[in-house]
Design an enzyme around this catalytic site. Sequence first.
Site, PDB file in Angstrom:
ATOM      1  N   HIS A 196      19.418   1.354 -11.947  1.00  9.74           N
ATOM      2  CA  HIS A 196      18.320   1.026 -11.369  1.00  9.74           C
ATOM      3  C   HIS A 196      17.252   1.363 -10.013  1.00  9.74           C
ATOM      4  O   HIS A 196      16.503   0.685  -9.488  1.00  9.74           O
ATOM      5  CB  HIS A 196      18.869  -0.182 -10.456  1.00  9.74           C
ATOM      6  CG  HIS A 196      19.707  -0.052  -9.396  1.00  9.74           C
ATOM      7  ND1 HIS A 196      20.826   0.441  -8.966  1.00  9.74           N
ATOM      8  CD2 HIS A 196      19.257  -0.621  -8.337  1.00  9.74           C
ATOM      9  CE1 HIS A 196      21.787   0.247  -8.451  1.00  9.74           C
ATOM     10  NE2 HIS A 196      19.682   0.410  -7.356  1.00  9.74           N
TER      11      HIS A 196
HETATM   12  C1  UD1 Z   1      18.220  -3.021  -4.082  1.00  9.30           C
HETATM   13  C2  UD1 Z   1      17.586  -1.732  -2.916  1.00  9.30           C
HETATM   14  C3  UD1 Z   1      19.546  -0.492  -2.978  1.00  9.30           C
HETATM   15  C4  UD1 Z   1      20.276  -0.988  -3.834  1.00  9.30           C
HETATM   16  C5  UD1 Z   1      20.213  -1.874  -4.737  1.00  9.30           C
HETATM   17  C6  UD1 Z   1      21.242  -3.239  -5.605  1.00  9.30           C
HETATM   18  C7  UD1 Z   1      16.401  -1.179  -1.378  1.00  9.30           C
HETATM   19  C8  UD1 Z   1      15.315  -0.053  -0.795  1.00  9.30           C
HETATM   20  N1  UD1 Z   1      16.870  -1.406  -2.323  1.00  9.30           N
HETATM   21  O1  UD1 Z   1      16.930  -2.335  -4.686  1.00  9.30           O
HETATM   22  O2  UD1 Z   1      19.943   0.557  -2.084  1.00  9.30           O
HETATM   23  O3  UD1 Z   1      21.322  -0.547  -4.259  1.00  9.30           O
HETATM   24  O4  UD1 Z   1      19.324  -3.746  -4.194  1.00  9.30           O
HETATM   25  O5  UD1 Z   1      20.770  -3.680  -6.484  1.00  9.30           O
HETATM   26  O6  UD1 Z   1      16.657  -2.486  -0.124  1.00  9.30           O
HETATM   27  N2  UD1 Z   1      14.732  -8.245  -8.784  1.00  9.30           N
HETATM   28  C9  UD1 Z   1      14.509  -9.951  -9.558  1.00  9.30           C
HETATM   29  N3  UD1 Z   1      15.400 -10.747  -9.323  1.00  9.30           N
HETATM   30  C10 UD1 Z   1      16.214 -10.075  -8.332  1.00  9.30           C
HETATM   31  C11 UD1 Z   1      16.186  -9.041  -6.868  1.00  9.30           C
HETATM   32  C12 UD1 Z   1      15.260  -8.319  -7.544  1.00  9.30           C
HETATM   33  O7  UD1 Z   1      13.586 -10.006 -10.393  1.00  9.30           O
HETATM   34  O8  UD1 Z   1      16.926 -11.367  -7.988  1.00  9.30           O
HETATM   35  C13 UD1 Z   1      13.261  -7.198  -9.620  1.00  9.30           C
HETATM   36  C14 UD1 Z   1      11.907  -7.283  -8.514  1.00  9.30           C
HETATM   37  O9  UD1 Z   1      11.026  -7.371  -9.809  1.00  9.30           O
HETATM   38  C15 UD1 Z   1      11.983  -6.585  -7.489  1.00  9.30           C
HETATM   39  C16 UD1 Z   1      13.053  -5.712  -8.343  1.00  9.30           C
HETATM   40  O10 UD1 Z   1      14.133  -6.558  -8.780  1.00  9.30           O
HETATM   41  O11 UD1 Z   1      10.389  -6.329  -7.819  1.00  9.30           O
HETATM   42  C17 UD1 Z   1      13.501  -4.223  -7.598  1.00  9.30           C
HETATM   43  O12 UD1 Z   1      14.398  -4.941  -5.951  1.00  9.30           O
HETATM   44  P1  UD1 Z   1      14.703  -5.352  -4.752  1.00  9.30           P
HETATM   45  O13 UD1 Z   1      15.378  -5.680  -3.923  1.00  9.30           O
HETATM   46  O14 UD1 Z   1      12.443  -4.329  -4.050  1.00  9.30           O
HETATM   47  O15 UD1 Z   1      15.424  -3.319  -4.514  1.00  9.30           O
HETATM   48  P2  UD1 Z   1      16.260  -2.909  -5.602  1.00  9.30           P
HETATM   49  O16 UD1 Z   1      15.894  -2.180  -7.062  1.00  9.30           O
HETATM   50  O17 UD1 Z   1      17.295  -4.087  -6.340  1.00  9.30           O
END
Ligand code: UD1
Length: 357
Positions: A204
Amino acid sequence: MRVLSVVGARPQFVKLAPVHSALVDRGHEHIIVHTGQHYDHNMSDVFFRDLGIPEPNANLGVGSASHAHQTAAMLSGLEDTIIHFSPDWVLVYGDTNSTLAAALAAVKIHVPIAHLEAGLRSFNRRMPEEHNRILTDHASDLLLPPTAIAMSHLRNEGLANRAVVVGDVMTDVCFATRDAVRQNPPLMPTDWGNTDPYRIATIHRQENTDDPNRLKQVIDYLASSSIEIRVLAHPRLRNKISEYEISTDFPTLRFFNPLSYPQLVHAVVNSDGVITDSGGLQKEAFLLGVPCITVRFETEWTETVALGWNTLVPNCDQSVDEILTMPRTHQNIQPYGSGSAAKNVVTELETWLHNRG
Ligand code: UD1
């Protein structure tokens, strides 16, 4: 003592569980604030349910956005929330945007901040998590590193006089869950299957998902395993595979939704190996005695590599089968503690307030 924990992303819910129990056991008041960074049912709600964490006292419902927009939305919501609850401590976890936003909101209004999992460093300044952890450590009043190596990083940055090694709270929850699922195996997804050998994969990180060539290289690497790979797909991975139209049609690759924590522990314990870019999963594989390949240039959990259970393969150029079948010896070394870190956390929070008077 009133402690306000700020969480928002999946790994933080796991770390919150043992801390919540330890605080409640010692008669303290625990306020839980969810930023809403992770909002999908299987990225958030199931962790609260399965790990016995009560509903958050507040949910800011921030959701997904660019780093600046996401962090800024959290920052303003958190300032109001911290003022409203007026805690003795703001407790922040790990290295996500939720961690940094909470530290920044609290330091400006002079509420003491404790940082759990302080001192981890990848020394890769392009990682959002690296910015978050360095800035949070420097803003915090009490640093709670999990290991001696994390403590040495804090010492190098002149922060040792604010830091105490407490062990790793993920070890507490990982061991407790391992013992629980041994007694009561969790219900797995209906198409999971349970007889053929398999390996677990999660990918991820931005560095692996956000460039189409890199993502294709990583998917092809997973597919090179001769044993079935069960990919537990984070929403970011699914989104990017479909955006870049990357083929996942390989006989050894099967995709699943993210698992709950008991399901994940059960899946890893029964697997033949793990391939990941997650910090948490590298360490869980180690704790559960399962070999791991980490698809990154560096790791914050260097003990897993030094002890022979984790191999960094940044360029996807070493045989998955060879690495995961290498003979390994089980040693009785516990660099992450024995499973009682959360109690140490509570003791350090109490002691700091007591000494401050
Ligand atoms: C975040 C943390 C990372 C951690 C990870 C665990 C930061 C910078 N990164 O990364 O350190 O290892 O969480 O999972 O804070 N999305 C969904 N549903 C959700 C959550 C996310 O669809 O419930 C999708 C969205 O399109 C979003 C993307 O995932 O744009 C990334 O989500 P985000 O929370 O920004 O960062 P993670 O990659 O999950």
